[in-house]
Design a protein around this motif. Structure first.
Motif, PDB file in Angstrom:
ATOM      1  N   ASP A 194       0.845  -1.195   0.000  1.00  0.00           N
ATOM      2  CA  ASP A 194       0.000   0.000   0.000  1.00  0.00           C
ATOM      3  C   ASP A 194       0.882   1.248   0.000  1.00  0.00           C
ATOM      4  OD1 ASP A 194       0.793   0.550   2.676  1.00  0.00           O
ATOM      5  OD2 ASP A 194      -1.004  -0.393   3.520  1.00  0.00           O
ATOM      6  N   PRO A 195       0.294   2.431  -0.117  1.00  0.00           N
ATOM      7  CA  PRO A 195       1.096   3.661  -0.170  1.00  0.00           C
ATOM      8  C   PRO A 195       1.933   3.932   1.080  1.00  0.00           C
ATOM      9  CG  PRO A 195      -1.119   4.081  -0.976  1.00  0.00           C
ATOM     10  CD  PRO A 195      -1.119   2.697  -0.394  1.00  0.00           C
ATOM     11  N   ARG A 204       0.140  -6.249   1.648  1.00  0.00           N
ATOM     12  CA  ARG A 204      -1.240  -6.705   1.777  1.00  0.00           C
ATOM     13  C   ARG A 204      -1.503  -7.859   0.821  1.00  0.00           C
ATOM     14  NH1 ARG A 204      -4.922  -2.983   4.077  1.00  0.00           N
ATOM     15  NH2 ARG A 204      -3.821  -1.213   4.950  1.00  0.00           N
ATOM     16  N   ALA A 205      -2.356  -8.777   1.271  1.00  0.00           N
ATOM     17  CA  ALA A 205      -2.764  -9.903   0.433  1.00  0.00           C
ATOM     18  C   ALA A 205      -4.287  -9.926   0.385  1.00  0.00           C
ATOM     19  CB  ALA A 205      -2.227 -11.213   1.002  1.00  0.00           C
ATOM     20  N   GLY A 206      -4.830 -10.278  -0.780  1.00  0.00           N
ATOM     21  CA  GLY A 206      -6.275 -10.313  -0.946  1.00  0.00           C
ATOM     22  C   GLY A 206      -6.769 -11.711  -1.280  1.00  0.00           C
ATOM     23  N   PHE A 207      -7.945 -12.048  -0.742  1.00  0.00           N
ATOM     24  CA  PHE A 207      -8.531 -13.374  -0.926  1.00  0.00           C
ATOM     25  C   PHE A 207     -10.040 -13.259  -1.108  1.00  0.00           C
ATOM     26  CE2 PHE A 207      -4.934 -13.545   1.935  1.00  0.00           C
ATOM     27  CZ  PHE A 207      -4.136 -14.529   1.377  1.00  0.00           C
ATOM     28  N   THR A 208     -10.588 -14.140  -1.919  1.00  0.00           N
ATOM     29  CA  THR A 208     -12.027 -14.309  -2.034  1.00  0.00           C
ATOM     30  C   THR A 208     -12.330 -15.729  -1.583  1.00  0.00           C
ATOM     31  OG1 THR A 208     -12.143 -12.764  -3.883  1.00  0.00           O
ATOM     32  CG2 THR A 208     -14.013 -14.256  -3.594  1.00  0.00           C
ATOM     33  N   VAL A 209     -13.260 -15.864  -0.653  1.00  0.00           N
ATOM     34  CA  VAL A 209     -13.564 -17.158  -0.039  1.00  0.00           C
ATOM     35  C   VAL A 209     -15.024 -17.506  -0.301  1.00  0.00           C
ATOM     36  CG1 VAL A 209     -13.575 -18.461   2.125  1.00  0.00           C
ATOM     37  CG2 VAL A 209     -11.906 -16.615   1.789  1.00  0.00           C
ATOM     38  N   ASN A 210     -15.271 -18.754  -0.683  1.00  0.00           N
ATOM     39  CA  ASN A 210     -16.630 -19.231  -0.916  1.00  0.00           C
ATOM     40  C   ASN A 210     -16.786 -20.640  -0.374  1.00  0.00           C
ATOM     41  OD1 ASN A 210     -18.059 -17.132  -2.632  1.00  0.00           O
ATOM     42  ND2 ASN A 210     -16.154 -17.413  -3.757  1.00  0.00           N
ATOM     43  N   GLY A 211     -17.982 -20.940   0.069  1.00  0.00           N
ATOM     44  CA  GLY A 211     -18.290 -22.278   0.555  1.00  0.00           C
ATOM     45  C   GLY A 211     -19.759 -22.378   0.876  1.00  0.00           C
ATOM     46  N   LYS A 228       0.333  -7.775   6.366  1.00  0.00           N
ATOM     47  CA  LYS A 228       1.486  -8.455   6.954  1.00  0.00           C
ATOM     48  C   LYS A 228       2.017  -7.637   8.122  1.00  0.00           C
ATOM     49  CE  LYS A 228       5.962 -10.314   5.496  1.00  0.00           C
ATOM     50  NZ  LYS A 228       6.855 -10.417   4.304  1.00  0.00           N
ATOM     51  N   GLU A 229       2.233  -8.312   9.268  1.00  0.00           N
ATOM     52  CA  GLU A 229       2.819  -7.628  10.416  1.00  0.00           C
ATOM     53  C   GLU A 229       4.257  -7.278  10.123  1.00  0.00           C
ATOM     54  OE1 GLU A 229       0.699  -8.777  14.563  1.00  0.00           O
ATOM     55  OE2 GLU A 229       2.347 -10.032  13.946  1.00  0.00           O
TER      56      GLU A 229
END
Length: 182
Positions: free
Chosen positions: A126-127, A132-139, A175-176
């Motif tokens: 990010d600026p 950062r990581a992005g995820f799309t979750v489905n179930g 991320k820490e």
């Protein structure tokens, strides 16, 4: 290997669900208050350990009367069971962008296995220099397996609510800061 910790960015994440209503349409809802953390070995997602907790009282379907009903003893019993929790048990890599996430969902005092599909949307900075990581979750789950069995029979012989609940989430993790290993 170093352990990498990731924390949820709640302002850029959503946790939602859909259930059939009158067997002709869906009612959608979200949990407005939830947290998640993920630990990986370096950045290897196939070895991730994931934990998510949602505050049941934060459920929202954009209808106050329905939300109050969902919080009461017919459904979630939010006063007795204020949180739902998910703890991962393993991750299976399908390809570079798709994973199967297996875990235990605890809801209304009942713990059971779930399988979710996770689409990895990538990582970026990010600026402000945060990774950062992005995820799309489905179930999907059968709500009756978690004690959510309330229903009403319709004059036409059907039921008011479907048993299958579709789960969906768009998650952004941060991320820490890297710490020095001892």
């Amino acid at each position: 290997m170093a352990t990498t910790k990731w924390l949820l960015d709640p302002t850029h994440s959503e946790l939602g669900f859909k259930v059939k209503h009158l067997m002709i349409s869906n009612v959608s809802g979200t949990f407005k208050s939830f947290s998640a953390q993920m630990e990986t070995e370096d950045t290897d997602l196939a070895k991730a350990q994931i934990q998510l907790t949602a505050q049941v009282a934060s459920i929202s379907t954009n209808n106050d009367q329905r939300d109050a009903h969902l919080r009461n003893s017919d459904f979630f019993e939010a006063d007795t069971y204020p949180e739902l929790q998910f703890l991962s048990t393993r991750v299976e890599k399908v390809d570079n962008e798709t994973f199967h996430l297996f875990g235990e969902l605890t809801l209304k005092g009942v713990t059971g296995p779930v399988k979710l599909t996770v689409d990895y949307n990538g990582v970026t900075n990010d600026p402000w220099g945060n990774e950062r990581a992005g995820f799309t979750v489905n179930g999907k789950i059968n709500r009756k397996e978690w004690g959510l069995s309330y229903n009403a029979v319709l004059e036409t012989g059907g039921v008011a609510l479907g048993e299958e609940v579709k789960i969906s989430a768009d998650i952004q993790m941060v991320k820490e800061a890297v710490s020095v290993a001892a």
